[in-house]
Design a protein around this motif. Sequence first.
Motif, short mmCIF file in Angstrom:
data_model
loop_
_atom_site.label_atom_id
_atom_site.label_comp_id
_atom_site.label_asym_id
_atom_site.label_seq_id
_atom_site.Cartn_x
_atom_site.Cartn_y
_atom_site.Cartn_z
N VAL A 1 0.84 -1.20 0.00
CA VAL A 1 0.00 0.00 0.00
C VAL A 1 0.87 1.26 0.00
CG1 VAL A 1 -1.56 1.38 1.45
CG2 VAL A 1 -2.04 -1.05 1.05
N TRP A 2 1.94 1.23 0.78
CA TRP A 2 2.82 2.40 0.89
C TRP A 2 3.48 2.76 -0.43
CZ3 TRP A 2 8.13 2.30 0.01
CH2 TRP A 2 8.71 1.03 -0.13
N VAL A 3 3.71 1.77 -1.29
CA VAL A 3 4.34 2.04 -2.59
C VAL A 3 3.39 2.84 -3.47
CG1 VAL A 3 5.34 1.01 -4.65
CG2 VAL A 3 5.74 -0.05 -2.42
N VAL A 4 2.12 2.47 -3.47
CA VAL A 4 1.13 3.20 -4.26
C VAL A 4 1.02 4.64 -3.78
CG1 VAL A 4 -1.30 3.31 -4.95
CG2 VAL A 4 -0.18 1.09 -4.74
N VAL A 5 0.99 4.83 -2.47
CA VAL A 5 0.88 6.17 -1.90
C VAL A 5 2.13 7.00 -2.23
CG1 VAL A 5 0.69 7.50 0.24
CG2 VAL A 5 -0.65 5.41 -0.06
N ALA A 6 3.32 6.40 -2.03
CA ALA A 6 4.57 7.12 -2.31
C ALA A 6 4.68 7.46 -3.79
CB ALA A 6 5.76 6.27 -1.88
N GLY A 7 4.28 6.52 -4.64
CA GLY A 7 4.33 6.78 -6.08
C GLY A 7 3.41 7.92 -6.48
N ASN A 8 2.26 8.01 -5.84
CA ASN A 8 1.31 9.06 -6.17
C ASN A 8 1.81 10.44 -5.73
OD1 ASN A 8 -1.37 8.97 -7.47
ND2 ASN A 8 -1.98 10.17 -5.69
N VAL A 9 2.42 10.49 -4.55
CA VAL A 9 2.99 11.76 -4.07
C VAL A 9 4.11 12.22 -5.00
CG1 VAL A 9 4.27 12.85 -2.20
CG2 VAL A 9 2.35 11.34 -1.67
N THR A 10 4.95 11.28 -5.40
CA THR A 10 6.04 11.60 -6.32
C THR A 10 5.49 12.07 -7.66
OG1 THR A 10 7.41 9.91 -5.26
CG2 THR A 10 8.13 10.72 -7.40
N ALA A 11 4.43 11.41 -8.12
CA ALA A 11 3.82 11.77 -9.40
C ALA A 11 3.28 13.20 -9.37
CB ALA A 11 2.71 10.79 -9.74
N TRP A 12 2.76 13.63 -8.21
CA TRP A 12 2.24 15.00 -8.11
C TRP A 12 3.35 16.00 -8.43
CZ3 TRP A 12 3.21 19.70 -6.22
CH2 TRP A 12 2.16 20.63 -6.19
N LEU A 13 4.50 15.82 -7.81
CA LEU A 13 5.61 16.74 -8.04
C LEU A 13 6.04 16.74 -9.50
CD1 LEU A 13 7.89 18.62 -7.07
CD2 LEU A 13 9.23 16.56 -6.54
N ILE A 14 6.18 15.56 -10.07
CA ILE A 14 6.67 15.44 -11.44
C ILE A 14 5.69 16.05 -12.43
CG2 ILE A 14 7.24 13.78 -13.26
CD1 ILE A 14 8.32 11.96 -10.98
N GLN A 15 4.41 15.76 -12.27
CA GLN A 15 3.42 16.30 -13.21
C GLN A 15 3.26 17.80 -13.05
OE1 GLN A 15 3.44 12.98 -15.01
NE2 GLN A 15 2.20 14.65 -15.78
N TYR A 16 3.41 18.31 -11.84
CA TYR A 16 3.33 19.76 -11.67
C TYR A 16 4.51 20.45 -12.37
CZ TYR A 16 3.57 24.40 -9.72
OH TYR A 16 3.66 25.77 -9.59
N LEU A 17 5.70 19.88 -12.22
CA LEU A 17 6.87 20.48 -12.88
C LEU A 17 6.70 20.46 -14.39
CD1 LEU A 17 9.88 19.09 -10.79
CD2 LEU A 17 8.78 21.33 -10.64
N SER A 18 6.16 19.38 -14.92
CA SER A 18 5.95 19.29 -16.37
C SER A 18 4.95 20.34 -16.84
CB SER A 18 5.45 17.89 -16.75
OG SER A 18 5.18 17.80 -18.13
N ALA A 19 3.84 20.48 -16.11
CA ALA A 19 2.84 21.47 -16.48
C ALA A 19 3.39 22.89 -16.35
CB ALA A 19 1.61 21.30 -15.61
#
Length: 420
Positions: free
Chosen positions: A47-65
């Motif tokens: 479960v923690w991997v899904v949560v950590a991946g999602n938090v990381t994805a937020w940062l990456i997608q915000y930087l891209s946008a």
Amino acid sequence: MPKNQSTGALRGLWLLGPALVAGVAYLDPGNVASNMTAGAQYGYLLVWVVVAGNVTAWLIQYLSAKLGVVTGQSLPELLGSRLRNRWARRSYWLQAELVAMATDLAEVIGGAVALNLLFGIPLLLGGVITGTVSMLVLAVHSRRGPRHFEFVIIGLMAIITVGFVAGVFIAPPDPAAVAGGLLPRFDGTGSVLLAASILGATIMPHAIYAHSSLARDRFGSASHGTPAEQERTETSRIRRLLTATRWDVTIAMIIAGSVNLGILLLAAANLAGVEGTDSLEGAHAALEAGLGPVVATFFAVGLLASGLASTSVGAYAGAEIMHGLLHVRIPLLARRLVTLIPALVILGVGVDPTLALVLSQVVLSFGIPFALIPLVALTAQRRTLGVWTNRTWTTVAGIVASVLLVLLNGALLVLVLTGS
């Protein structure tokens, strides 16, 4: 609510959309397979991997946008202008193109499997149907513009959400076990492999390329007047767009993270220890046997919507990669037709769909550093973003995320290639 506040809220809502489209990449068939397998084999452990991946994805997608909003260019366009050497640019394009094709492969296969589960349609014909429908979706972008394209993709995302999360409400997980799954830990090599697979299916290179392009398409410069007035207007406009973008990315990641977590929890609560759940067909059969045909049908419908939406966004990303790095613009529909061929060949020769999905994730692992490292570097450069450059902590977080993701994807490659 006063009229001016109401108008402002509606205007803010109208700015949302690009992140929701890019977020479909986090709900593709590769994610479904990884999360379903993780839940069935290891329960709540990851479960923690899904949560950590999602938090990381937020940062990456915000930087891209942010890159697309501030510069008015996509990541591929900026890289195409910075890579002066023609062969370096072509080599970079080649790896990005292979990644885009691997992504498309997984998504077309997912749609074909879903059609087979729902209607018994042969996989090859299912691949043709998936490709044809995705061409119709792309035609909306070509003829009606990015906003209408967003509406279609968001509609498919709603279907995906209902399809994959419905079973969680019918057969809910154990709250205490879910909370226990938030503690970071592994249980042998197999759990490390699945963790890397979950992250590899979550942080996808084409989503990074696509989001900057989607933001560019939606938010072109509209400054008028004297140079001083233009500067003030542009500063105000970018500040407003970046605020909306943070909300857009947050909403998209909450939806994507909830769906991915829901898939894992559904499997953990109802399929733990069940044989054959390491394939989409096996997971569907296990859901039907354990929870009934209604939940299994919802799952198959969600998988179909996932394949259709993600392959459309993948084709869009591939076209932007080619345009930015090779300075060649080809019609989206032509691009869709060309990238459909490898998937149809694999389906036609009878390659196991699950094996094809696994191999596609391996190819994606190669592409992560080539998209992620330049993104963090460009958004940290004052000559690229000016006053909108990353704050120090943002750059540090981006570097840490990049290092961890590269290491985990490297582990995925080693484990898969060595058969460990």
